[in-house]
Write a protein that holds these residues in place. Sequence first.
Motif, short mmCIF file in Angstrom:
data_model
loop_
_atom_site.label_atom_id
_atom_site.label_comp_id
_atom_site.label_asym_id
_atom_site.label_seq_id
_atom_site.Cartn_x
_atom_site.Cartn_y
_atom_site.Cartn_z
N GLY A 158 -8.16 -10.66 -5.05
CA GLY A 158 -9.55 -10.84 -5.09
C GLY A 158 -10.15 -11.75 -6.28
O GLY A 158 -10.78 -12.80 -6.14
N GLY A 159 -9.54 -11.04 -7.37
CA GLY A 159 -10.09 -11.81 -8.76
C GLY A 159 -9.65 -13.18 -8.97
O GLY A 159 -10.44 -13.93 -9.16
N MET A 160 -8.27 -13.40 -8.47
CA MET A 160 -7.65 -14.75 -8.68
C MET A 160 -8.11 -15.71 -7.52
O MET A 160 -8.16 -17.04 -7.71
N ASP B 245 -8.77 -12.20 3.37
CA ASP B 245 -7.60 -12.21 3.71
C ASP B 245 -7.49 -11.10 4.95
O ASP B 245 -6.90 -11.33 5.87
N GLY B 246 -7.68 -9.67 4.47
CA GLY B 246 -7.58 -8.63 5.48
C GLY B 246 -6.46 -7.92 5.22
O GLY B 246 -6.38 -6.78 5.92
N ARG B 247 -5.07 -8.58 4.74
CA ARG B 247 -4.08 -7.86 4.84
C ARG B 247 -4.13 -6.54 3.84
O ARG B 247 -4.66 -6.76 2.50
N ALA C 219 0.92 -1.28 -0.03
CA ALA C 219 -0.05 0.14 -0.15
C ALA C 219 1.02 1.23 -0.09
O ALA C 219 1.94 1.34 0.63
N GLY C 220 0.42 2.10 -0.86
CA GLY C 220 1.02 3.45 -0.85
C GLY C 220 0.32 4.60 -0.10
O GLY C 220 -0.03 4.33 1.06
N THR C 221 -0.19 5.51 -0.92
CA THR C 221 -1.20 6.56 -0.42
C THR C 221 -2.42 6.09 -0.16
O THR C 221 -3.43 6.63 0.48
N ARG C 222 -2.78 4.85 -0.82
CA ARG C 222 -4.23 4.25 -0.80
C ARG C 222 -4.03 2.76 -0.49
O ARG C 222 -2.96 2.34 -0.90
N ALA C 223 -4.85 2.45 0.35
CA ALA C 223 -4.74 0.85 0.87
C ALA C 223 -6.17 0.25 0.67
O ALA C 223 -7.20 0.88 1.05
N ALA C 224 -6.21 -0.91 0.41
CA ALA C 224 -7.59 -1.82 0.54
C ALA C 224 -7.27 -3.16 1.00
O ALA C 224 -5.98 -3.55 0.76
N PRO C 225 -8.01 -3.75 1.87
CA PRO C 225 -7.87 -5.03 2.30
C PRO C 225 -7.96 -6.14 1.31
O PRO C 225 -8.89 -5.89 0.46
N MET C 226 -7.34 -7.22 1.12
CA MET C 226 -7.56 -8.25 0.33
C MET C 226 -8.74 -9.10 0.74
O MET C 226 -8.99 -9.23 2.07
N LEU C 227 -9.65 -9.41 -0.10
CA LEU C 227 -10.77 -10.35 0.16
C LEU C 227 -10.18 -11.70 0.56
O LEU C 227 -9.52 -12.27 -0.04
N LEU D 151 -15.40 -9.53 5.40
CA LEU D 151 -14.69 -10.00 4.23
C LEU D 151 -13.26 -9.87 4.35
O LEU D 151 -12.43 -10.52 3.45
N GLY D 152 -12.90 -10.04 5.62
CA GLY D 152 -11.61 -10.11 5.76
C GLY D 152 -10.92 -11.49 5.98
O GLY D 152 -11.42 -12.68 5.43
N ALA D 153 -10.04 -11.68 7.03
CA ALA D 153 -9.36 -12.99 7.11
C ALA D 153 -10.34 -14.36 7.29
O ALA D 153 -11.16 -14.01 8.05
#
Length: 441
Positions: free
Chosen positions: A81-83, A68-70, A58-66, A438-440
């Motif tokens: 998420g797509g994979m 997973d949560g990281r 993550a840089g200036t923007r971040a999103a959690p992995m589907l 939708l996290g870990a």
Amino acid sequence: MTSPFHDFLHDMRAADMPDAVLDLGRRWLLDLLGVAAGGSRTRLSRIVRDHAAAHFGAGTRAAPMLMDGRMVSPAGAALAGGMTIDALDGHDGHKLTKGHVGCGSLPALLALMQAEGRADDRELLAGLVIGYEIGTRAGIALHRTACDYHTSGAWIAVAAASLGARVLGLDGARTREAIGIAEYHGPRSQMMRCIDHPTMVKDGSGWGAMAGVSAAYLAADGFTGAPAITVEGADVADLWADLGTTWRIAEQYFKPWPVCRWAQPSVQAVLDLRARHGVTADQVERIEIATFHQSRRLATRDPASTEEAQYSTAYPAAVALVRGRVDPADVAEDGLADPLIRALATGMTVTEREDFNAAFPARRFADVRLVMKSGQVLESGPTEAAGDPEAPATTDAVRAKFRAYAAPVLGEIRAAELERAVDRLGDGGGTGALFGLLGAT
């Protein structure tokens, strides 16, 4: 970027959409999340999520992995998420695109909204529907204009970039650049290569989602890439003229089983014969399948990986005969060693019929014969798989599949909470409850 594309993309709201269309958005969302939960247990998903964590920081923007949560970059979250969804081939699809819209559009939309701090559940629901509308048309357009058969990722990139332009509020000029960048950089991967040699690259959906999200952010910063000829070309103008009046989200099919849709008519025929005649696998000498060319190309008989099991016609047909089902556990790598299933799969004949070839892709048929040890032959006749839009799956069937896929991974309580959060989507209560689930895993 001119109307009707721009107006539909930026001005359409959930309140403008028919209730039946919003219900379809919730239906496909629930199904996708169930498949994502099941897919999160695969080796493919673990590898790509670890890869995103290591290389898409993550840089200036971040999103959690589907599932997973990281926290990673929005592009990394869309990729992972797509994979993860694509890791278990149970997600919805569309006949004429010969692919899957929601698989890449949903994780791209989730990543964009979470990275940008958007919490309007009505906007999430509307965005998901818009992703289906644009992605389906982009897929049909690419098949119409390109000589080779490309994976879903090639045209999901356009849908993901469009959603990025909407979430970021790009003007007409930068929206046009975004979809042009996405179309140019989208993974024009050759689908039949993965059919012939099944591996983790699969349908390219994650890569297309990543390319589309990146394209939107690039366009926002002034990067140029227009035109997108699958949107702007005169030879595809008819596909875009009915945005907002023809709802192609209603054309998606539901997958009862987590294998390639091309294999599912054969699975359906076997299950029908098994139920109709009370057949058990030990009574059957061999299975004979006549189907269309693309299904015959799913040629793996003795899979060593879940990817090979999912991209096979013979293997899931044998599973269906022996177990009376095809579930995620049946295509998992620790479930591939059953000697009776392997014997039936390797001894199967799979041929193609010209009338079935002529019907493809609008219709997909298989005709199965069970040659019994007694000498009797049981024939299915031409059979299509359940879940086509002409005879859509019931709501109960969609919910049952979600629970079967999600509960073993998330637990029954969390799965039930997730189902309720999807049901409430669009009531104005925000995305907090849904995003929190939708996290870990």
